[in-house]
Design a protein around this motif. Sequence first.
Motif, PDB file in Angstrom:
ATOM      1  N   ARG A  47      -3.196   2.112   1.232  1.00  0.00           N
ATOM      2  CA  ARG A  47      -2.189   1.335   2.395  1.00  0.00           C
ATOM      3  C   ARG A  47      -1.511   0.527   1.988  1.00  0.00           C
ATOM      4  O   ARG A  47       0.055   0.302   2.506  1.00  0.00           O
ATOM      5  N   GLU A 104      -1.479  -6.068   4.299  1.00  0.00           N
ATOM      6  CA  GLU A 104       0.872  -6.499   5.025  1.00  0.00           C
ATOM      7  C   GLU A 104       0.691  -7.915   4.310  1.00  0.00           C
ATOM      8  O   GLU A 104       2.047  -7.798   4.697  1.00  0.00           O
ATOM      9  N   GLU A 161       7.737   2.084   3.903  1.00  0.00           N
ATOM     10  CA  GLU A 161       7.583   1.885   5.584  1.00  0.00           C
ATOM     11  C   GLU A 161       8.869   0.638   5.370  1.00  0.00           C
ATOM     12  O   GLU A 161       9.465   0.431   6.032  1.00  0.00           O
ATOM     13  N   LEU A 192       2.801   1.534   3.165  1.00  0.00           N
ATOM     14  CA  LEU A 192       3.286  -0.333   3.486  1.00  0.00           C
ATOM     15  C   LEU A 192       4.695  -1.141   2.817  1.00  0.00           C
ATOM     16  O   LEU A 192       5.982  -1.150   3.084  1.00  0.00           O
TER      17      LEU A 192
END
Length: 134
Positions: A74, A45, A81, A78
């Motif tokens: 991941r 993130e 997204e 992300l």
Amino acid sequence: MSSRVRVVVAKPGLDGHDRGAKVVARALRDAGMEVIYTGLHQTPEQIVETAIQEDADAVGLSVLSGAHMTLFRRVVELLGERDARDIVVFGGGIIPDADIPELQRIGVAKIFTPGATTQSIVEWVRQNVAQPIA
């Protein structure tokens, strides 16, 4: 507005060894690219947020811990997204040859394994990361 390629170099996960990432970051910088090094122990993130905030053209991930499948996946998820699929993801580290096809299938553009030269990494980035429009 900068016309140089902007690359975020990141160390995701708990891996505490960053010499290789720093060597790559310096080689890219010395080749005229803008490099943002995130430091150790970054979450996917945090890496994606940095890439978006810095308007990066690419993210280079370095993983030596064995968690590459989870961490690379991941980061790619992300970016998707966040509607940032145009940011090229490449990586390196201790990654078994058997894992490379799956990493490429999920959207990692290139994997550099031990022994890759900094020159080969610089040349690959120059050829595969779009130059921004000035």
